[in-house]
Scaffold this motif. Structure first.
Motif, PDB file in Angstrom:
ATOM      1  N   THR A  13       0.168   0.448  -6.577  1.00  0.00           N
ATOM      2  CA  THR A  13      -0.911  -0.238  -5.856  1.00  0.00           C
ATOM      3  C   THR A  13      -2.081  -0.590  -6.785  1.00  0.00           C
TER       4      THR A  13
ATOM      5  N   SER B 234      -2.919  -4.461  -7.128  1.00  0.00           N
ATOM      6  CA  SER B 234      -4.221  -4.898  -6.597  1.00  0.00           C
ATOM      7  C   SER B 234      -5.085  -5.490  -7.716  1.00  0.00           C
TER       8      SER B 234
ATOM      9  N   THR C  41       0.861  -1.193   0.000  1.00  0.00           N
ATOM     10  CA  THR C  41       0.000   0.000   0.000  1.00  0.00           C
ATOM     11  C   THR C  41       0.894   1.239   0.000  1.00  0.00           C
ATOM     12  N   ASP C  42       0.338   2.360  -0.418  1.00  0.00           N
ATOM     13  CA  ASP C  42       1.106   3.611  -0.419  1.00  0.00           C
ATOM     14  C   ASP C  42       1.315   4.076   1.015  1.00  0.00           C
TER      15      ASP C  42
ATOM     16  N   VAL D 163       6.595   2.262  -0.869  1.00  0.00           N
ATOM     17  CA  VAL D 163       5.799   1.038  -0.712  1.00  0.00           C
ATOM     18  C   VAL D 163       6.708  -0.057  -0.166  1.00  0.00           C
TER      19      VAL D 163
END
Lengths: 161, 230
Positions: B72, B76, A82-83, A130
């Motif tokens: 992301t 994802s 995730t950031d 990240v």
């Protein structure tokens, strides 16, 4: 006869050598090096790296010369893939050049993953990055904060997958 | 040398070093399985094709990372696919191990003939009986999607390279180039493992096959568990 034995020995030697190379290459998959080295380090009385609980809050370490480095990672909980915002607060001095953080796993080459930090307010530096996920399931990560020409400190912490 | 050229070189070297560490640890069961499946045939071309497929997948992912500009979003969107590929790789290695040891009821799916009529046994037979090694290319394409920490790190760098590009197209090619450099760097280590596992040099093959079968089955189960937990 002597020649035949020599030839056989030579073949056995070459085969053994190849087998040894194959075993050496496959060994990293079967041995938990981290645990082994930590155990060796503990036996030798080597200083254990600080294991900071980044999920609860910031962690602080001291540099030689009286400088203090505090690392925080946001948002909480700190999750891989995730950031994330990396925040470093310094006290007792300023870096000569821009500070940065190198992310990696202890004793596991994950490739270069650098977070460049910029000054956001007095003594507070921030950067985005990240933490990637290791499919082996290992969760311990290392953030090495480098202050050029001043020094570096390492923070070890667990992330959530 | 421009900064992007330097980055290509850095990731080529990273691929090389990571290849001899991380990749050998994580990918050698698959590579060894492929070599054993070749049963003494030349391993070089099939392994080159497998690696070409893997690098091609990395290149596509790198290009997408460069265009999207978000690590992301990319990861994802492919996480379910990666989970599936990890489980598939586990099943592949497990079945190859069991078949090689002669422990599965539908006969040897390895090598010549075999009585299996299921989809999997037919697929394995096709793989091992294939005259052209080209079948290893799609296998590499698929297994290039395996979740891997250093691949993620290289993708992260591709995203950053794309963000620094002047256009989406430039971002695409920057990300793609970086992942190609990384992928090429990992090839020597996996080729070496594939070659050493070719078994042409081992005299007591029967014993080695039995031991390898057991190890492969165990690694396959480990992969499946990791895939389910991923």
């Amino acid at each position: 006869m002597n020649q035949v034995v020599k030839q056989m020995l030579k073949r056995v030697l070459i085969s053994s050598l190849k087998l040894v190379i194959l075993v050496i290459l496959c060994l990293p998959n079967t041995v938990n090096h981290e645990a082994a080295r930590d155990a060796i380090g503990a036996d030798l009385g080597r200083e254990a790296p600080v294991h900071c609980d980044i999920q609860r809050g910031p962690c602080t370490k001291h540099l030689a010369g009286g400088m203090t480095v505090t690392l925080d990672i946001l948002p909480k909980p700190v999750k891989a893939m995730t950031d994330l915002k990396f925040q470093v607060t310094l006290s007792g001095g300023k870096p000569v050049r821009a500070a940065y953080i190198d992310l990696g796993m202890p004793r596991m080459d994950m490739g270069p993953n650098r977070v460049d930090l910029r000054l956001v307010k007095d003594n507070v530096y921030e950067g985005e990055g990240v933490i990637v996920r290791c499919p082996s399931g290992r969760r311990t990560w290392k953030a090495t904060v480098t202050l050029p020409e001043t020094g570096k400190v390492e923070f070890l912490f667990d992330v959530i997958y | 040398m421009s900064s992007i050229d330097t980055l290509y070189f850095v990731f080529l070297v990273t691929g090389f070093t990571v290849g001899f560490g991380h990749c050998i640890g994580m990918c050698s069961p698959i590579v060894v399985s492929l070599s054993l499946n070749l049963k003494g045939k030349s391993v070089l071309i099939p392994h080159l094709l497998y690696n070409a497929g893997r690098v091609l997948t990395y290149a596509i992912l790198g290009g997408l990372a460069g265009v999207l500009g978000s690590f992301t979003i990319l990861t994802s969107s492919i996480v379910s696919l990666q989970k599936g590929v990890l489980i598939f790789a586990g099943v592949l290695v497990l079945l190859m191990g069991l078949a090689m040891g002669g422990w599965i009821p539908f006969g040897r799916i390895f090598g010549d003939g075999g009585a299996g009529s299921g989809v999997l046994s037919k697929w394995f037979r096709r793989l091992s009986a294939a005259k052209s090694p080209i079948v290893y290319l799609p296998l590499g394409l698929l297994l290039g999607l395996l979740p891997c920490g250093p691949v993620y790190t290289a993708l992260l760098a591709s995203v950053r390279a794309g963000m620094g590009a002047a256009s989406a197209l430039e971002g695409f090619f920057s990300g793609m180039g970086l992942m190609i450099a990384f992928g090429i760097g990992t090839i020597p280590a996996l080729l070496l493992v594939g070659k050493l596992a070719g078994l042409g040099w081992i005299k007591s093959r029967r014993l080695i096959y039995k031991i390898s079968s057991l190890l492969m089955a165990l690694v396959g189960i480990y992969f499946i568990i990791q895939g389910i937990r991923y």
